[in-house]
Design a protein around this motif. Structure first.
Motif, mmCIF file in Angstrom:
data_model
loop_
_atom_site.group_PDB
_atom_site.id
_atom_site.type_symbol
_atom_site.label_atom_id
_atom_site.label_comp_id
_atom_site.label_asym_id
_atom_site.label_seq_id
_atom_site.Cartn_x
_atom_site.Cartn_y
_atom_site.Cartn_z
ATOM 1 N N ASN A 102 0.806 -1.226 0.000
ATOM 2 C CA ASN A 102 0.000 0.000 0.000
ATOM 3 C C ASN A 102 0.832 1.265 0.000
ATOM 4 O OD1 ASN A 102 -2.565 -1.122 -0.025
ATOM 5 N ND2 ASN A 102 -2.731 -1.192 2.183
ATOM 6 N N HIS A 103 1.801 1.323 0.895
ATOM 7 C CA HIS A 103 2.524 2.580 1.107
ATOM 8 C C HIS A 103 3.890 2.626 0.441
ATOM 9 C CE1 HIS A 103 -0.683 3.639 3.785
ATOM 10 N NE2 HIS A 103 -0.477 2.544 4.488
ATOM 11 N N GLY A 104 4.488 1.477 0.221
ATOM 12 C CA GLY A 104 5.820 1.460 -0.371
ATOM 13 C C GLY A 104 5.809 1.328 -1.880
ATOM 14 N N ALA A 105 5.052 0.375 -2.376
ATOM 15 C CA ALA A 105 5.071 0.089 -3.808
ATOM 16 C C ALA A 105 4.165 1.019 -4.619
ATOM 17 C CB ALA A 105 4.675 -1.367 -4.050
ATOM 18 N N TYR A 106 3.081 1.494 -4.003
ATOM 19 C CA TYR A 106 2.100 2.301 -4.745
ATOM 20 C C TYR A 106 1.713 3.550 -3.951
ATOM 21 C CZ TYR A 106 1.895 -2.059 -7.279
ATOM 22 O OH TYR A 106 2.243 -3.187 -7.983
ATOM 23 N N PRO A 107 2.677 4.395 -3.606
ATOM 24 C CA PRO A 107 2.356 5.558 -2.762
ATOM 25 C C PRO A 107 1.430 6.578 -3.410
ATOM 26 C CG PRO A 107 4.594 5.715 -3.590
ATOM 27 C CD PRO A 107 4.080 4.352 -3.980
ATOM 28 N N SER A 108 1.354 6.621 -4.737
ATOM 29 C CA SER A 108 0.475 7.601 -5.389
ATOM 30 C C SER A 108 -0.875 7.003 -5.777
ATOM 31 C CB SER A 108 1.168 8.193 -6.619
ATOM 32 O OG SER A 108 1.410 7.176 -7.570
ATOM 33 N N ALA A 109 -1.102 5.740 -5.456
ATOM 34 C CA ALA A 109 -2.385 5.115 -5.782
ATOM 35 C C ALA A 109 -3.498 5.758 -4.963
ATOM 36 C CB ALA A 109 -2.333 3.616 -5.509
ATOM 37 N N THR A 110 -4.656 5.891 -5.595
ATOM 38 C CA THR A 110 -5.812 6.448 -4.897
ATOM 39 C C THR A 110 -6.888 5.396 -4.648
ATOM 40 O OG1 THR A 110 -6.773 7.147 -7.002
ATOM 41 C CG2 THR A 110 -5.434 8.770 -5.810
ATOM 42 N N LEU A 111 -6.658 4.169 -5.133
ATOM 43 C CA LEU A 111 -7.630 3.103 -4.941
ATOM 44 C C LEU A 111 -6.904 1.765 -4.837
ATOM 45 C CD1 LEU A 111 -10.693 2.425 -4.840
ATOM 46 C CD2 LEU A 111 -10.566 2.079 -7.321
ATOM 47 N N ALA A 112 -7.114 1.081 -3.733
ATOM 48 C CA ALA A 112 -6.567 -0.261 -3.525
ATOM 49 C C ALA A 112 -7.750 -1.214 -3.398
ATOM 50 C CB ALA A 112 -5.710 -0.299 -2.264
ATOM 51 N N LEU A 113 -7.754 -2.261 -4.206
ATOM 52 C CA LEU A 113 -8.885 -3.185 -4.247
ATOM 53 C C LEU A 113 -8.456 -4.596 -3.854
ATOM 54 C CD1 LEU A 113 -10.214 -2.038 -7.727
ATOM 55 C CD2 LEU A 113 -11.223 -1.482 -5.499
ATOM 56 N N VAL A 114 -9.384 -5.329 -3.279
ATOM 57 C CA VAL A 114 -9.169 -6.738 -2.944
ATOM 58 C C VAL A 114 -10.545 -7.387 -2.813
ATOM 59 C CG1 VAL A 114 -9.098 -6.344 -0.446
ATOM 60 C CG2 VAL A 114 -7.928 -8.324 -1.404
ATOM 61 N N ALA A 115 -10.627 -8.653 -3.154
ATOM 62 C CA ALA A 115 -11.853 -9.424 -2.929
ATOM 63 C C ALA A 115 -11.512 -10.509 -1.919
ATOM 64 C CB ALA A 115 -12.349 -10.048 -4.231
ATOM 65 N N VAL A 116 -12.393 -10.714 -0.948
ATOM 66 C CA VAL A 116 -12.145 -11.742 0.067
ATOM 67 C C VAL A 116 -13.454 -12.446 0.395
ATOM 68 C CG1 VAL A 116 -12.398 -10.133 2.004
ATOM 69 C CG2 VAL A 116 -11.043 -12.193 2.300
ATOM 70 N N ASP A 117 -13.364 -13.734 0.591
ATOM 71 C CA ASP A 117 -14.532 -14.534 0.937
ATOM 72 C C ASP A 117 -15.055 -14.116 2.306
ATOM 73 O OD1 ASP A 117 -15.769 -17.104 2.245
ATOM 74 O OD2 ASP A 117 -15.765 -17.473 0.079
ATOM 75 N N THR A 118 -16.359 -14.025 2.450
ATOM 76 C CA THR A 118 -16.936 -13.603 3.735
ATOM 77 C C THR A 118 -16.606 -14.569 4.864
ATOM 78 O OG1 THR A 118 -19.018 -14.680 3.171
ATOM 79 C CG2 THR A 118 -18.855 -12.325 2.712
ATOM 80 N N GLY A 119 -16.309 -15.820 4.546
ATOM 81 C CA GLY A 119 -15.957 -16.794 5.574
ATOM 82 C C GLY A 119 -14.513 -16.740 6.008
ATOM 83 N N ASN A 120 -13.701 -15.913 5.370
ATOM 84 C CA ASN A 120 -12.278 -15.817 5.704
ATOM 85 C C ASN A 120 -12.067 -14.690 6.716
ATOM 86 O OD1 ASN A 120 -9.504 -15.594 5.784
ATOM 87 N ND2 ASN A 120 -9.238 -15.899 3.583
ATOM 88 N N GLY A 121 -12.402 -14.972 7.961
ATOM 89 C CA GLY A 121 -12.336 -13.967 9.017
ATOM 90 C C GLY A 121 -10.947 -13.402 9.249
ATOM 91 N N ALA A 122 -9.932 -14.240 9.193
ATOM 92 C CA ALA A 122 -8.558 -13.761 9.433
ATOM 93 C C ALA A 122 -8.164 -12.724 8.386
ATOM 94 C CB ALA A 122 -7.581 -14.934 9.436
ATOM 95 N N SER A 123 -8.427 -13.019 7.120
ATOM 96 C CA SER A 123 -8.083 -12.058 6.060
ATOM 97 C C SER A 123 -8.916 -10.799 6.181
ATOM 98 C CB SER A 123 -8.293 -12.683 4.679
ATOM 99 O OG SER A 123 -7.325 -13.657 4.428
ATOM 100 N N ARG A 124 -10.194 -10.939 6.495
ATOM 101 C CA ARG A 124 -11.052 -9.759 6.629
ATOM 102 C C ARG A 124 -10.551 -8.840 7.753
ATOM 103 N NH1 ARG A 124 -15.940 -9.897 4.035
ATOM 104 N NH2 ARG A 124 -17.053 -8.868 5.709
ATOM 105 N N ARG A 125 -10.117 -9.428 8.858
ATOM 106 C CA ARG A 125 -9.612 -8.612 9.974
ATOM 107 C C ARG A 125 -8.330 -7.866 9.602
ATOM 108 N NH1 ARG A 125 -11.700 -13.038 12.570
ATOM 109 N NH2 ARG A 125 -9.706 -14.136 12.658
#
Length: 150
Positions: free
Chosen positions: A80-103
């Protein structure tokens, strides 16, 4: 790594970059990032073109022995901060059952934009839709809308 050399070359040739975190020479976790302009197959035959000044994090994993120790969070922060410091949108899709990733995604600043629901039977899509602001909307339209958010 869980992919072949041919798959690695296919992914990098399609506008994706692999980020890995090593601790004392040991691979701990990794994540792929689709950069601006890359076409991403989301789920069940839907697509997303990563918007300009945006990136899409996908296919991430942490080795079992290193889970729960903050390494994936550190990798996300670096992306987020090192590789793409000028990005204005970071996207990801995560399964609702994947609590660890969601947290960990929430800790890293990711916020849900919509929920995506789909079903397949014998590898063929039966239906898909998105829920945004309590309304049922066409799933592909929501992914297309992301291209214009930056």
């Amino acid at each position: 790594m869980p992919w072949s050399e041919a798959e690695f070359l296919r992914r990098t040739g399609a506008g994706n970059v692999l980020y890995e975190l090593f601790i004392e020479g040991q691979p701990v976790c990794y994540g792929w990032v689709a950069e601006a302009g890359a076409r991403v197959g989301v789920l069940h035959d839907l697509n997303l073109v990563v918007p300009e000044r945006g990136f899409y994090v996908w296919d991430c994993a942490t080795r079992t022995a290193f889970r729960g120790k903050g390494y994936f969070f550190a990798l996300l922060q670096g992306i987020n901060h090192g590789a793409y410091p000028s990005a204005t949108l970071a996207l990801v899709a995560v399964d609702t059952g994947n609590g660890a990733s969601r947290r960990v995604l929430a800790r890293a600043g990711f916020r849900p934009m919509f929920s995506y629901v789909s079903a397949r039977l014998a590898k063929r899509p039966l239906f898909n839709f998105a829920l945004r602001d309590g309304r049922l909307v066409a799933a592909q339209r929501e992914f297309d809308r992301l291209e214009h958010l930056v």
